[in-house]
Design a protein around this motif. Sequence first.
Motif, PDB file in Angstrom:
ATOM      1  N   VAL A 178       0.840  -1.191   0.000  1.00 52.26           N
ATOM      2  CA  VAL A 178       0.000   0.000   0.000  1.00 52.26           C
ATOM      3  C   VAL A 178       0.874   1.238   0.000  1.00 52.26           C
ATOM      4  O   VAL A 178       1.961   1.250   0.566  1.00 52.26           O
ATOM      5  N   ALA A 180       0.591   4.476   1.602  1.00 52.78           N
ATOM      6  CA  ALA A 180      -0.170   5.229   2.594  1.00 52.78           C
ATOM      7  C   ALA A 180       0.111   6.718   2.410  1.00 52.78           C
ATOM      8  O   ALA A 180       1.256   7.132   2.239  1.00 52.78           O
ATOM      9  N   LEU A 203      -1.327  -1.355   8.628  1.00 51.41           N
ATOM     10  CA  LEU A 203      -2.263  -0.879   7.606  1.00 51.41           C
ATOM     11  C   LEU A 203      -2.217  -1.768   6.374  1.00 51.41           C
ATOM     12  O   LEU A 203      -3.256  -2.082   5.771  1.00 51.41           O
ATOM     13  N   ARG A 204      -1.020  -2.175   5.992  1.00 50.33           N
ATOM     14  CA  ARG A 204      -0.912  -3.059   4.830  1.00 50.33           C
ATOM     15  C   ARG A 204      -1.593  -4.400   5.110  1.00 50.33           C
ATOM     16  O   ARG A 204      -2.332  -4.920   4.270  1.00 50.33           O
ATOM     17  N   TYR A 207      -5.510  -3.649   5.376  1.00 47.39           N
ATOM     18  CA  TYR A 207      -6.239  -2.966   4.312  1.00 47.39           C
ATOM     19  C   TYR A 207      -5.617  -3.096   2.925  1.00 47.39           C
ATOM     20  O   TYR A 207      -6.107  -2.473   1.974  1.00 47.39           O
ATOM     21  N   LYS A 210      -8.051  -4.079   0.359  1.00 47.14           N
ATOM     22  CA  LYS A 210      -9.093  -3.091   0.119  1.00 47.14           C
ATOM     23  C   LYS A 210      -8.577  -1.877  -0.658  1.00 47.14           C
ATOM     24  O   LYS A 210      -9.362  -1.092  -1.186  1.00 47.14           O
ATOM     25  N   ALA A 211      -7.237  -1.727  -0.702  1.00 45.59           N
ATOM     26  CA  ALA A 211      -6.665  -0.546  -1.342  1.00 45.59           C
ATOM     27  C   ALA A 211      -6.485  -0.724  -2.846  1.00 45.59           C
ATOM     28  O   ALA A 211      -6.076   0.211  -3.535  1.00 45.59           O
ATOM     29  N   THR A 243      -3.476   2.755  -3.021  1.00 43.00           N
ATOM     30  CA  THR A 243      -3.356   3.983  -2.226  1.00 43.00           C
ATOM     31  C   THR A 243      -4.333   3.942  -1.063  1.00 43.00           C
ATOM     32  O   THR A 243      -5.518   3.647  -1.234  1.00 43.00           O
ATOM     33  N   LEU A 244      -3.819   4.227   0.128  1.00 45.33           N
ATOM     34  CA  LEU A 244      -4.628   4.219   1.344  1.00 45.33           C
ATOM     35  C   LEU A 244      -4.485   5.562   2.046  1.00 45.33           C
ATOM     36  O   LEU A 244      -3.392   5.937   2.471  1.00 45.33           O
ATOM     37  N   THR A 246      -4.853   8.095   5.083  1.00 44.61           N
ATOM     38  CA  THR A 246      -4.932   8.089   6.538  1.00 44.61           C
ATOM     39  C   THR A 246      -5.296   9.485   7.032  1.00 44.61           C
ATOM     40  O   THR A 246      -5.414  10.436   6.242  1.00 44.61           O
ATOM     41  N   VAL A 446      -7.794   5.558  10.110  1.00 41.16           N
ATOM     42  CA  VAL A 446      -8.363   5.394   8.770  1.00 41.16           C
ATOM     43  C   VAL A 446      -9.878   5.450   8.904  1.00 41.16           C
ATOM     44  O   VAL A 446     -10.439   5.137   9.962  1.00 41.16           O
ATOM     45  N   LEU A 450     -14.080   2.224   5.671  1.00 42.73           N
ATOM     46  CA  LEU A 450     -13.215   1.301   4.951  1.00 42.73           C
ATOM     47  C   LEU A 450     -13.504  -0.151   5.316  1.00 42.73           C
ATOM     48  O   LEU A 450     -13.393  -1.047   4.482  1.00 42.73           O
TER      49      LEU A 450
END
Length: 548
Positions: A178, A180, A203-204, A207, A210-211, A243-244, A246, A446, A450
Amino acid sequence: MRSGAKVAVVGGVFVVVAGGVGYGGYNLWNGVMGGETSPRSNSAQAPRTGPVTDEEVTTAARDFLAAWAAGEPEKAGQLTNDPVAAGPAVAAYHDGARVSEAVITPGTPTGTTVPFTVKAVITYENVSKPWSYTSRLTVVRGQTTGRALVKWAPSVLHPKLLTAGATLRTGVAKTAPVKAVDRDGTELTAAKYPSLRPVLDTLRQRYGAKAGGESGVETWIDSGSESVPDSPLLVLSKGKPGTLRTTIDAGVQAAAEKAVKGYGSASVAAIEPSTGAVLAVANSPATEFNVAFQGAQAPGSTMKIVTAAMMMQNGLATPDTKVECPSTVLSRGTTFQNLKKFSISDGTLTAAFRRSCNTAFIKAISKLSDKGIADTALGDTARDSFGIGQVWQVGVTASDGSVPESAGSETPASYIGQGKITMSALNVASLSATVKNGGFLQPYLVARELDDREFATAEPLSREVARGLRTMMTAAATAPDGTALRAMSGLASPKGAKTGSAEVDEQETSNSWFTGYSGDLAAAAVVQEGGHGGDSAGTVVAKVLAAG
């Protein structure tokens, strides 16, 4: 010795090379030991006692590293003090990480500790890539055999193998990478913001799918636990990152990283009171454990924010009510005192708050005892008005804080942030954010949309209580005798703060705590053994608030 593996002394440094198809299955003992005593004959000798000698340290380290590099897990395991765990771990290192070549170079021992460098080649299908890192081992004397053995720990194989269940893996990554970004689209990297490394890893893991990214081939630490993120170590072929976005603010994050860097052990978190968005999190040192989010420490007198709210909610006092602040107070068989045994004559609750008078808040116990709620009222206020103790689904791993029911002398201690109360910098930052906002909004990193996670909620503070808390925090930050005056001077209004220092067993100097808000930014910091809250922790918070 078969072809494909080499053992040599290069420039006075012992080097083991195990290569290609020959990795594993070699009997390197005679080649390594130069014809010296084998393990079998060594075990027949009378067990040695006492500290290991320099020669034993060098030999034990050399033999273990040779067996490891040669891909002989059973032999390597027998050269440790825990062969049952070490042998399979060494085997998993080769098989799981897909190590096709390894050069292990011991450094100069320091006492019983031997540093070493690993230069390896990772091969997965038709892709190979070099990989290097440093680690260390310690040599101890076996309790039953008396032999010099490597003290086993997973971190011997790699410094990030910190738990027994963690293993090295190479293959198609479990989740896509991702990219971020902060709230304005600026990319966040661990290289630029070291404290975010565990955050970005989590986060990776949570999510990545989902990214919208695509997985590549990597080597990583598989934590073996859903609650602990995996740690990427090497990219053999890049995937396509998604891309995520935050809530982090890159400018505030940079200020937070810089603010904690001057201390050996410090943490800070910053929140936007009007939304609950987390704008920064930083730790010194920046490790895989995010202390600012996951720490569980006594918050000291920053807890008086909650205690003052409890007193107002239960009709004990308002900011203008006269309260007693003697130098000492005996409560439930234990004597408590103020810093340097100061006292306030004919003072109000606001005066007690801005000078952080312990005894004034502890004296509230007697009136609450008459109501039968002295042991539970603080926890009720913390949970119902500040969200402490509820489940916080921030987006990454975070502590919820704990204010449990107390008994005996734990109750007066809890009123001033000691006893069994535990919080993180994020929890304490949320106290200030709740006061500034007039109600609790769960911090988040986040967007909840999401993954549709449920946020913790609490009853809004009444207008009177919110106004009263802001009055007292403003006094602490602006009055000539306010404990937070020096740290908060120069910051924009509206502003408020509370200092704290928490005593910890076996520490000569207390931990320094500070929390405050300026404009629409709230923050809290803790500096281990930092002393008074207005000093080290106050400096950290002030620098973060100034960046907002």
